[in-house]
Design a protein around this motif. Structure first.
Motif, PDB file in Angstrom:
ATOM      1  N   THR A 113       0.710  -1.557   0.241  1.00 24.52           N
ATOM      2  CA  THR A 113       0.252  -0.042  -0.003  1.00 24.52           C
ATOM      3  C   THR A 113       1.094   1.364   0.321  1.00 24.52           C
ATOM      4  O   THR A 113       1.986   1.126   0.614  1.00 24.52           O
ATOM      5  CB  THR A 113      -0.798   0.138   0.946  1.00 24.52           C
ATOM      6  OG1 THR A 113       0.295   0.240   2.513  1.00 24.52           O
ATOM      7  CG2 THR A 113      -1.663  -1.063   1.479  1.00 24.52           C
ATOM      8  N   TYR A 115       0.874   3.903   1.490  1.00 20.56           N
ATOM      9  CA  TYR A 115       1.074   4.480   3.036  1.00 20.56           C
ATOM     10  C   TYR A 115       1.649   3.656   3.852  1.00 20.56           C
ATOM     11  O   TYR A 115       2.755   4.351   4.525  1.00 20.56           O
ATOM     12  CB  TYR A 115      -0.531   4.283   3.819  1.00 20.56           C
ATOM     13  CG  TYR A 115      -1.446   5.248   3.400  1.00 20.56           C
ATOM     14  CD1 TYR A 115      -1.153   6.664   2.630  1.00 20.56           C
ATOM     15  CD2 TYR A 115      -3.020   5.488   3.348  1.00 20.56           C
ATOM     16  CE1 TYR A 115      -2.259   7.515   2.148  1.00 20.56           C
ATOM     17  CE2 TYR A 115      -3.887   6.310   3.251  1.00 20.56           C
ATOM     18  CZ  TYR A 115      -3.344   7.535   2.359  1.00 20.56           C
ATOM     19  OH  TYR A 115      -4.268   8.279   2.277  1.00 20.56           O
ATOM     20  N   ARG A 116       1.675   2.050   3.367  1.00 20.67           N
ATOM     21  CA  ARG A 116       3.023   1.321   4.036  1.00 20.67           C
ATOM     22  C   ARG A 116       4.316   2.118   3.752  1.00 20.67           C
ATOM     23  O   ARG A 116       5.228   2.065   4.822  1.00 20.67           O
ATOM     24  CB  ARG A 116       2.647  -0.021   3.848  1.00 20.67           C
ATOM     25  CG  ARG A 116       1.658  -0.455   5.053  1.00 20.67           C
ATOM     26  CD  ARG A 116       2.006  -2.179   4.942  1.00 20.67           C
ATOM     27  NE  ARG A 116       0.467  -2.756   5.473  1.00 20.67           N
ATOM     28  CZ  ARG A 116       0.054  -3.745   5.891  1.00 20.67           C
ATOM     29  NH1 ARG A 116       0.991  -4.358   5.205  1.00 20.67           N
ATOM     30  NH2 ARG A 116      -1.196  -4.169   6.300  1.00 20.67           N
ATOM     31  N   ILE A 118       5.150   4.558   2.404  1.00 22.56           N
ATOM     32  CA  ILE A 118       5.332   6.023   3.209  1.00 22.56           C
ATOM     33  C   ILE A 118       5.529   5.756   4.601  1.00 22.56           C
ATOM     34  O   ILE A 118       6.762   6.641   4.768  1.00 22.56           O
ATOM     35  CB  ILE A 118       4.258   6.852   3.290  1.00 22.56           C
ATOM     36  CG1 ILE A 118       3.699   7.185   1.798  1.00 22.56           C
ATOM     37  CG2 ILE A 118       4.121   8.413   4.216  1.00 22.56           C
ATOM     38  CD1 ILE A 118       2.424   8.086   1.419  1.00 22.56           C
ATOM     39  N   LYS A 119       4.968   4.979   5.172  1.00 19.39           N
ATOM     40  CA  LYS A 119       5.622   5.653   7.093  1.00 19.39           C
ATOM     41  C   LYS A 119       6.796   3.858   6.591  1.00 19.39           C
ATOM     42  O   LYS A 119       7.381   4.601   8.066  1.00 19.39           O
ATOM     43  CB  LYS A 119       4.029   3.928   7.758  1.00 19.39           C
ATOM     44  CG  LYS A 119       4.855   3.610   8.384  1.00 19.39           C
ATOM     45  CD  LYS A 119       3.178   3.453   9.311  1.00 19.39           C
ATOM     46  CE  LYS A 119       3.799   2.486  10.929  1.00 19.39           C
ATOM     47  NZ  LYS A 119       2.607   1.239  11.384  1.00 19.39           N
ATOM     48  N   SER A 136      -7.092   3.361   2.600  1.00 16.57           N
ATOM     49  CA  SER A 136      -5.448   2.564   3.303  1.00 16.57           C
ATOM     50  C   SER A 136      -5.005   1.458   2.652  1.00 16.57           C
ATOM     51  O   SER A 136      -3.867   0.863   2.338  1.00 16.57           O
ATOM     52  CB  SER A 136      -5.753   2.363   4.687  1.00 16.57           C
ATOM     53  OG  SER A 136      -6.438   1.775   5.108  1.00 16.57           O
ATOM     54  N   GLY A 137      -6.109   1.439   1.492  1.00 16.78           N
ATOM     55  CA  GLY A 137      -5.874   0.081   0.421  1.00 16.78           C
ATOM     56  C   GLY A 137      -4.864  -0.082  -0.784  1.00 16.78           C
ATOM     57  O   GLY A 137      -4.993  -0.943  -1.517  1.00 16.78           O
ATOM     58  N   VAL A 138      -4.753   1.344  -0.319  1.00 21.03           N
ATOM     59  CA  VAL A 138      -4.368   1.885  -2.127  1.00 21.03           C
ATOM     60  C   VAL A 138      -3.543   0.930  -2.494  1.00 21.03           C
ATOM     61  O   VAL A 138      -2.334   1.374  -1.577  1.00 21.03           O
ATOM     62  CB  VAL A 138      -4.863   3.205  -2.580  1.00 21.03           C
ATOM     63  CG1 VAL A 138      -3.756   3.969  -3.553  1.00 21.03           C
ATOM     64  CG2 VAL A 138      -6.246   3.961  -2.304  1.00 21.03           C
TER      65      VAL A 138
END
Ligand SMILES: Cc1cc2nc3c(=O)[nH]c(=O)nc-3n(C[C@H](O)[C@H](O)[C@H](O)COP(=O)(O)OP(=O)(O)OC[C@H]3O[C@@H](n4cnc5c(N)ncnc54)[C@H](O)[C@@H]3O)c2cc1C
Ligand code: SF4
Ligand code: SF4
Lengths: 451, 401
Positions: A113, A115-116, A118-119, A136-138
């Motif tokens: 994803t 966001y993962r 990016i985190k 958040s699944g993108v």
């Protein structure tokens, strides 16, 4: 679809990663859009590029349609299979493979994803320039296939502008790496080199019609020392248009957004003015102070707009679209792109169509480099107004095309193909048929190609 | 086929926008508060297909209401591979990004109830637990006479008291040290309490959660009347599931209750505040705390017990306290059902043990007998030194009791 192919798929990815059970197909029959339900015949969740390759070889041999899927969040039905076949859910392929600080590049499996990722990089002091605001699944693959955007685009462009290279499985099953790593011995550090045209671009903005993206290398940036923000209120669409033009031309910000008061209402936010422009700056502290000061100075000098110190630095996203609606009210987003000079005209067309169909509405613009990406929202009652909404979306696309906009992600909308210049369409058709001789990739998507 | 319980949720079901926010995290990566954990749904984490997320389950529910899907055994099995942890529906950043607005767990419970009524559910383990409850009034099928075996030696309890302690099946039969520690702590804090003894029936959570409403209702009626018989005006539970079911599900069956439902940690935190419990023995441990979903997120926003357990833990001298990624509203499920969902529970519990390790803890404290069971099982299977314990057994050590 025969059970034979299911068995063969099970041999490739393991029985637990294949299903053709009705209730499972239903889970994949919708995405965020108002399209659907459109079911696949089989769902496959591969765990590696080699598995994807074997699946594609089988699909090609059996002429089975394939629709790749990440988060399934496209706003216009692009994650849905139009003619059944296989949905290839890439979510199991979510590993970060490498962060190469020297090349300032991160390589990952395509199903991770956004966001993962990016985190992961932010923990190490890096960032990607864009701040998207989606569910958040993108997935990275979905984002790249969609040529996604985010706040930050006015300086950095779109996600595809940061891509250094891809690993792709072609519709016929071959595994190919694009970017500098296509040269023997070279790592993935730049996209363009002296070996021919940019074939990475073949797979971007193409919604899984050209192949399956399995790996992505993305350029990363050091996190800035600080960020700055100003919000300006305007009385008319024309003034707001001039405001974003001034800020864009000044080249002082990394993000410029515009939204109308109706959007604030829908998102449940305070309404600072009928039109609000946000400007984001980043960099070293002195630099950011300068950029913010300059932004103020230029707008004050133009004598339009007024600073709204209470404006909240937000960029409209998933919360806004989903949170404040009383069920079963839903929102539909009919996006597009346009030159900044027609911002007000684009709004008026949208407003007119909304008025005609009596739909509640709100609109947001993100400036991408020197043009605008629009997110116009129509709110509708899914049970009673779906047809109305679809008609409104159709009319709006037509009006905007006449104004000189290009569609954002048209998905299966056939009228989009009709508007493509014939020579371009013929060229596209040649490329598509060469890559996908059996027309298995995401059938029914535009541009439509006659096989 | 009728979906009577599901039908009232029609509008919420239609409102699911397939936005993907209920499968995996993180979220809020750009928020000053920092990103949320990488995992959201334990079920999806174990079986990474949409079917095993709230989104998939809600789309199936919609198809049932639209009459386009038949109930199959495999659907039922997949529906029950969900711990009802509520992680798919919390409010995020003060605003929900989910247009189903925290109705997921009620929707799943309603669907399960309809399926049970149709004779298509629950799954075998839930049926067995129901049979045990029917036979012995507890989930383990242990003889009723053993209900008070946990009582500390020589401790005499009054038949009637204002506080009724309801240890629940797990703290009674599986981890009696929790019930025993609780009793000793209450005693030391000067709280007079009664227990129901053989009249304590399982709280009914396994019945309610699995949709066995017809079996649940008599259990509620029995326990309510037994509690009323003690004259208690406050019922205290050791287990987050008992707490949740007594507080929120019982009134749905029995109407307004004449007693308050509290959790052990609320009472203990109060006793510490009042100086009636003074943990004086220093424990040199690095502790982290597992917020049980049913003390926090699932009840929120009505009741969220974040502070009380932390207050109890942090009253202990010598300890070093560290938070795991994913706490409070963003807590991660412990796995919850080692018996009903053995594989999912283990997978989920292992993830949480790894979170505790990543936080640098040597001890993982919880305040729910179920979490203690599930996490203890996971720690054991991982062969780690991580000690899993209930807040009461920890406090007992610090009190030197
Ligand atoms: C509420 C909301 C807010 C949004 N905000 C933003 C935003 O801030 N910025 C933005 O850019 N977008 C935004 N979007 C749009 C959407 O989230 C993006 O399109 C996103 O990038 C899609 O990613 P996905 O993983 O969900 O892709 P999917 O929807 O699964 O797929 C998108 C397309 O890519 C194809 N595809 C998927 N995986 C692969 C693969 N491995 N190889 C080849 N093709 C593939 C699919 O077939 C499909 O055509 C928003 C959408 C919603 C609903
Ligand atoms: S249940 Fe909520 S979070 Fe999940 S897909 Fe539906 S709207 Fe999104
Ligand atoms: S309640 Fe928990 S396990 Fe069930 S779908 Fe929601 S997040 Fe997943």
């Amino acid at each position: 679809m025969g059970k034979g192919i299911v068995k063969e798929l099970e041999t490739i990815v393991g029985a637990e990663n294949v299903t053709d059970e009705e209730f499972e197909l239903i889970a994949y029959s919708r995405d965020w859009s108002y399209d659907g339900p459109l079911k696949p015949d089989i769902i496959v969740t591969p765990g590696s590029t080699e598995e994807v390759s074997a699946v594609m070889k089988l699909a090609n041999k059996t002429q089975t349609p394939v629709c790749a899927r990440g988060g399934g969040t496209t706003t216009t039905g692009m994650a849905l299979p139009r003619e059944g076949g296989i949905v290839l859910d890439l979510n199991r392929m979510g590993r970060i493979e490498e962060i190469d600080e020297d090349a300032m590049a991160v390589t990952m499996q395509a199903g991770i994803t956004v966001y993962r990722m990016i985190k992961f990089i932010e923990k190490r002091g890096w960032k990607i320039p864009l701040k998207p605001k989606f569910g958040s699944g993108v997935s990275m693959a979905g984002w790249a296939s969609f040529n996604g955007v985010g706040a930050g685009g006015s300086l950095y462009g779109r996600v595809t502008d940061m891509l250094l290279g891809l690993e792709v499985v072609l519709p016929t099953g071959e595994i190919v790496t694009t970017g500098s790593a296509s040269f023997k011995g070279a790592k993935q550090f730049c996209r363009y080199q002296g070996t021919g045209p940019d074939l990475t671009g073949l797979f971007l903005n193409t919604f899984g019609t050209m192949g399956v993206i399995t790996g992505i290398t993305l350029r990363v940036y050091r996190k800035p020392e600080t960020e700055g923000f100003i919000g300006y209120g305007f009385e008319t669409a024309e003034d707001a248009q001039e405001g974003i033009r001034i800020l864009t031309e000044a080249n002082i910000s990394y993000g410029i957004n515009l939204y109308d008061e109706e959007m604030c209402k829908i998102a449940g936010l305070p309404i600072p003015a009928p039109w609000v422009v946000h400007m984001y700056a980043e960099g070293w502290k002195e630099e950011v102070d300068f950029r913010v000061r300059k932004g103020r100075e230029l707008l004050e000098k133009a004598g339009i707009g007024e600073e709204r110190p209470k404006a909240i630095p937000f960029w409209y996203g998933v919360e806004g679209m989903s949170s404040r609606l009383i069920p079963p009210m839903r929102t539909a987003c009919v996006g597009g792109f346009h030159p900044l000079g027609i911002t007000a005209a684009v709004f008026h067309a949208y407003n007119r169509v909304g008025e005609e169909y009596n739909l509640r509405r709100g609109m947001v613009w993100w400036v991408i480099n020197n043009y605008a990406n629009i997110f116009p929202i129509y709110v509708y009652n899914e049970e009673t107004e779906l047809d109305v909404m679809i008609k409104a979306a159709h009319d709006l696309r037509a009006e905007w095309s006449d104004l000189g906009c290009t569609p954002d992600f048209p998905g299966p909308n056939p009228d989009i193909t009709d508007r493509i210049v014939p020579e371009y369409l013929a060229f596209y058709t040649k490329v598509k048929k060469t890559l996908d001789p059996n027309h298995i990739m995401h059938r029914g998507m535009s541009p439509r190609v006659a096989y | 086929m009728k979906f009577e319980m599901l039908e009232p949720y029609h509008r919420w079901i239609w409102n699911c926008q397939s936005c993907s926010t209920c499968q995996k995290g993180p979220q809020n990566v750009f928020s000053p508060a920092g990103p949320t954990p990488d995992r959201i749904c334990p079920s999806y984490d174990k079986y990474p297909r949409l079917t095993y997320s709230a989104q998939g389950r809600i789309l199936a529910a919609r198809a049932f209401l639209e009459g386009t899907l038949e109930v199959t055994d495999s659907f039922v099995a997949s529906l029950y591979e969900c711990t009802l942890c509520g992680s798919c529906g919390p409010e995020r950043m003060g605003r929900s990004s989910c247009s189903v607005h925290r109705q997921q767990v009620p929707i799943f419970r309603a669907l399960r109830t309809d399926l049970v009524k149709m004779g298509k559910a629950p799954t075998e383990p839930y049926k067995k637990v129901a049979a045990s409850i029917e036979k012995s009034a507890n989930r383990f099928g242990t003889a009723k006479a053993k209900r008070t075996q946990w009582l500390p030696e020589g401790m005499a309890l009054p038949e009637k008291a204002e506080t009724l302690y309801f240890p629940g099946c797990v703290a009674t039969f599986k981890s009696p040290e929790i019930a025993r520690s609780t009793a000793k702590l209450l005693n030391r804090g000067g709280v007079e309490f009664a227990v129901l003894g053989e009249e304590e029936w399982c709280c009914g959570n396994p019945l309610s959660a699995s949709g066995q409403q017809d079996a649940f209702e008599p259990v509620v009626q029995h326990n309510v009347s037994a509690i009323m018989g003690t004259g208690a005006n406050r019922v205290m539970t050791s287990c987050a599931c008992c707490y949740n079911v007594l507080k929120f599900r019982y009134p749905e069956v029995a109407g307004d209750l004449d007693f308050e439902v509290v959790h052990t940690t609320e009472v203990l935190a109060g006793l510490i505040d009042e100086g009636k419990l003074k943990p004086e023995k220093s424990l040199s441990r690095t502790l982290t705390y597992q917020d049980p979903c049913h003390l926090t997120r699932v009840n929120a926003p009505e009741v969220s017990l974040f502070e009380e357990p932390r207050k109890v833990i942090q009253s202990i001298p010598g300890i070093s306290f560290t938070e795991m990624e994913g706490n409070g509203m963003f807590t991660q499920c412990c796995g919850r059902n080692p018996y009903e969902l053995p594989e999912l529970s283990l997978h989920t519990g292992l993830n949480r043990i790894k979170d505790a390790q990543a936080a640098g803890a040597d001890t993982l404290v919880t305040s729910c007998a179920f979490c203690n069971w599930s996490l203890g099982r996971a720690a054991k299977s991982l062969g780690t030194d991580m000690q899993v314990m209930d807040v009461t057994t920890l406090l007992i050590q610090a009190m030197g009791l």
